[in-house]
Design a protein around this motif. Sequence first.
Motif, PDB file in Angstrom:
ATOM      1  N   VAL A   8      53.783  35.730  38.609  1.00  0.00           N
ATOM      2  CA  VAL A   8      52.547  35.064  39.181  1.00  0.00           C
ATOM      3  C   VAL A   8      51.653  35.882  40.049  1.00  0.00           C
ATOM      4  CG1 VAL A   8      51.775  33.253  41.018  1.00  0.00           C
ATOM      5  CG2 VAL A   8      53.898  32.843  39.650  1.00  0.00           C
ATOM      6  N   THR A   9      50.475  35.964  39.608  1.00  0.00           N
ATOM      7  CA  THR A   9      49.366  36.716  40.289  1.00  0.00           C
ATOM      8  C   THR A   9      48.477  35.876  41.317  1.00  0.00           C
ATOM      9  OG1 THR A   9      49.203  37.949  38.247  1.00  0.00           O
ATOM     10  CG2 THR A   9      47.166  38.282  39.882  1.00  0.00           C
ATOM     11  N   ILE A  10      48.142  36.571  42.536  1.00  0.00           N
ATOM     12  CA  ILE A  10      47.387  35.947  43.512  1.00  0.00           C
ATOM     13  C   ILE A  10      46.500  37.039  44.013  1.00  0.00           C
ATOM     14  CG2 ILE A  10      47.459  34.960  45.749  1.00  0.00           C
ATOM     15  CD1 ILE A  10      49.167  33.288  44.117  1.00  0.00           C
ATOM     16  N   ALA A  11      45.295  36.860  43.741  1.00  0.00           N
ATOM     17  CA  ALA A  11      44.256  37.706  44.066  1.00  0.00           C
ATOM     18  C   ALA A  11      43.640  37.676  45.507  1.00  0.00           C
ATOM     19  CB  ALA A  11      43.041  37.366  43.345  1.00  0.00           C
ATOM     20  N   SER A  12      43.658  38.716  46.083  1.00  0.00           N
ATOM     21  CA  SER A  12      43.170  38.366  47.765  1.00  0.00           C
ATOM     22  C   SER A  12      41.937  38.013  47.761  1.00  0.00           C
ATOM     23  CB  SER A  12      43.301  40.017  48.256  1.00  0.00           C
ATOM     24  OG  SER A  12      42.208  40.774  47.654  1.00  0.00           O
ATOM     25  N   LYS A  13      40.985  37.995  46.936  1.00  0.00           N
ATOM     26  CA  LYS A  13      39.809  37.185  46.916  1.00  0.00           C
ATOM     27  C   LYS A  13      40.163  35.664  47.021  1.00  0.00           C
ATOM     28  CE  LYS A  13      35.270  36.529  46.445  1.00  0.00           C
ATOM     29  NZ  LYS A  13      34.816  36.095  47.405  1.00  0.00           N
ATOM     30  N   GLU A  14      41.140  35.165  46.254  1.00  0.00           N
ATOM     31  CA  GLU A  14      41.446  33.831  46.252  1.00  0.00           C
ATOM     32  C   GLU A  14      41.877  33.534  48.016  1.00  0.00           C
ATOM     33  OE1 GLU A  14      43.461  31.918  42.831  1.00  0.00           O
ATOM     34  OE2 GLU A  14      44.209  33.937  43.040  1.00  0.00           O
ATOM     35  N   ILE A  15      42.604  34.277  48.445  1.00  0.00           N
ATOM     36  CA  ILE A  15      43.196  34.078  49.723  1.00  0.00           C
ATOM     37  C   ILE A  15      42.013  34.476  50.730  1.00  0.00           C
ATOM     38  CG2 ILE A  15      44.794  34.787  51.772  1.00  0.00           C
ATOM     39  CD1 ILE A  15      46.124  33.757  49.275  1.00  0.00           C
ATOM     40  N   GLU A  16      41.138  35.284  50.540  1.00  0.00           N
ATOM     41  CA  GLU A  16      39.854  35.289  51.601  1.00  0.00           C
ATOM     42  C   GLU A  16      38.924  33.995  51.075  1.00  0.00           C
ATOM     43  OE1 GLU A  16      35.859  37.943  51.176  1.00  0.00           O
ATOM     44  OE2 GLU A  16      37.798  39.005  50.889  1.00  0.00           O
ATOM     45  N   ASP A  17      38.682  33.276  49.904  1.00  0.00           N
ATOM     46  CA  ASP A  17      37.781  32.188  49.898  1.00  0.00           C
ATOM     47  C   ASP A  17      38.493  31.128  50.411  1.00  0.00           C
ATOM     48  OD1 ASP A  17      36.229  33.718  48.403  1.00  0.00           O
ATOM     49  OD2 ASP A  17      36.810  32.932  46.350  1.00  0.00           O
ATOM     50  N   TYR A  18      39.882  30.963  50.438  1.00  0.00           N
ATOM     51  CA  TYR A  18      40.572  29.900  50.999  1.00  0.00           C
ATOM     52  C   TYR A  18      40.429  30.026  52.605  1.00  0.00           C
ATOM     53  CZ  TYR A  18      44.191  26.989  53.322  1.00  0.00           C
ATOM     54  OH  TYR A  18      44.885  26.086  54.084  1.00  0.00           O
ATOM     55  N   GLU A  19      40.657  31.322  53.207  1.00  0.00           N
ATOM     56  CA  GLU A  19      40.300  31.407  54.402  1.00  0.00           C
ATOM     57  C   GLU A  19      38.902  31.062  54.954  1.00  0.00           C
ATOM     58  OE1 GLU A  19      42.448  32.958  57.034  1.00  0.00           O
ATOM     59  OE2 GLU A  19      44.132  32.868  55.800  1.00  0.00           O
ATOM     60  N   ARG A  27      40.648  24.713  42.689  1.00  0.00           N
ATOM     61  CA  ARG A  27      41.073  25.994  42.927  1.00  0.00           C
ATOM     62  C   ARG A  27      42.280  26.219  44.260  1.00  0.00           C
ATOM     63  NH1 ARG A  27      36.634  30.005  43.737  1.00  0.00           N
ATOM     64  NH2 ARG A  27      38.443  31.653  43.777  1.00  0.00           N
ATOM     65  N   LYS A  28      41.892  25.390  45.368  1.00  0.00           N
ATOM     66  CA  LYS A  28      43.121  25.419  46.303  1.00  0.00           C
ATOM     67  C   LYS A  28      44.166  24.691  45.941  1.00  0.00           C
ATOM     68  CE  LYS A  28      42.563  22.448  49.680  1.00  0.00           C
ATOM     69  NZ  LYS A  28      42.323  21.968  50.990  1.00  0.00           N
ATOM     70  N   VAL A  29      44.198  23.761  44.765  1.00  0.00           N
ATOM     71  CA  VAL A  29      45.431  23.175  44.450  1.00  0.00           C
ATOM     72  C   VAL A  29      46.204  24.164  43.290  1.00  0.00           C
ATOM     73  CG1 VAL A  29      46.285  21.331  42.745  1.00  0.00           C
ATOM     74  CG2 VAL A  29      44.569  20.870  44.435  1.00  0.00           C
ATOM     75  N   ASP A  30      45.210  24.933  42.695  1.00  0.00           N
ATOM     76  CA  ASP A  30      45.809  25.831  41.648  1.00  0.00           C
ATOM     77  C   ASP A  30      46.562  27.048  42.399  1.00  0.00           C
ATOM     78  OD1 ASP A  30      46.194  27.271  39.023  1.00  0.00           O
ATOM     79  OD2 ASP A  30      44.900  28.494  40.158  1.00  0.00           O
ATOM     80  N   LEU A  31      45.974  27.573  43.479  1.00  0.00           N
ATOM     81  CA  LEU A  31      46.416  28.398  44.370  1.00  0.00           C
ATOM     82  C   LEU A  31      47.763  28.233  45.122  1.00  0.00           C
ATOM     83  CD1 LEU A  31      46.050  31.351  45.969  1.00  0.00           C
ATOM     84  CD2 LEU A  31      44.758  30.170  47.579  1.00  0.00           C
ATOM     85  N   PHE A  32      47.805  27.028  45.819  1.00  0.00           N
ATOM     86  CA  PHE A  32      48.957  26.528  46.568  1.00  0.00           C
ATOM     87  C   PHE A  32      50.040  26.466  45.440  1.00  0.00           C
ATOM     88  CE2 PHE A  32      46.429  26.538  50.105  1.00  0.00           C
ATOM     89  CZ  PHE A  32      47.307  26.840  51.235  1.00  0.00           C
ATOM     90  N   GLN A  33      49.898  25.939  44.105  1.00  0.00           N
ATOM     91  CA  GLN A  33      50.929  25.623  43.257  1.00  0.00           C
ATOM     92  C   GLN A  33      51.503  27.153  42.974  1.00  0.00           C
ATOM     93  OE1 GLN A  33      52.057  22.454  42.051  1.00  0.00           O
ATOM     94  NE2 GLN A  33      53.582  24.216  42.025  1.00  0.00           N
ATOM     95  N   ARG A  34      50.694  28.083  42.673  1.00  0.00           N
ATOM     96  CA  ARG A  34      51.116  29.399  42.281  1.00  0.00           C
ATOM     97  C   ARG A  34      51.842  30.075  43.532  1.00  0.00           C
ATOM     98  NH1 ARG A  34      46.802  32.784  41.366  1.00  0.00           N
ATOM     99  NH2 ARG A  34      45.350  31.022  41.956  1.00  0.00           N
ATOM    100  N   LEU A  35      51.446  29.826  44.707  1.00  0.00           N
ATOM    101  CA  LEU A  35      52.109  30.342  46.069  1.00  0.00           C
ATOM    102  C   LEU A  35      53.627  29.745  46.135  1.00  0.00           C
ATOM    103  CD1 LEU A  35      49.371  30.367  48.582  1.00  0.00           C
ATOM    104  CD2 LEU A  35      50.576  32.285  47.525  1.00  0.00           C
ATOM    105  N   ILE A  36      53.672  28.517  45.776  1.00  0.00           N
ATOM    106  CA  ILE A  36      54.946  27.770  45.887  1.00  0.00           C
ATOM    107  C   ILE A  36      55.949  28.164  44.692  1.00  0.00           C
ATOM    108  CG2 ILE A  36      56.156  25.616  45.482  1.00  0.00           C
ATOM    109  CD1 ILE A  36      53.428  24.171  46.856  1.00  0.00           C
TER     110      ILE A  36
END
Length: 64
Positions: A8-19, A27-36
């Motif tokens: 699984v790949t998580i880009a720091s830009k995604e975390i920054e955008d969430y923050e 995109r938030k749902v997708d990010l959190f599903q990948r984090l899980i």
Amino acid sequence: MKLFKNGVTIASKEIEDYENDTLSFDRKVDLFQRLIDSGMLWRFRNDYIVEANNLITRGYVYER
């Protein structure tokens, strides 16, 4: 920068955008599903875990 775990790949830009609250809901749902799925969620602050639990409770993401 990108974080990788279990394929699984998580880009720091995604975390920054969430923050910065600029991540769309989809995109938030997708990010959190990948984090899980990757198990990386537990490395983040408590507010990420709370948000993940909210999304799980509402049926948007699945606990695996």
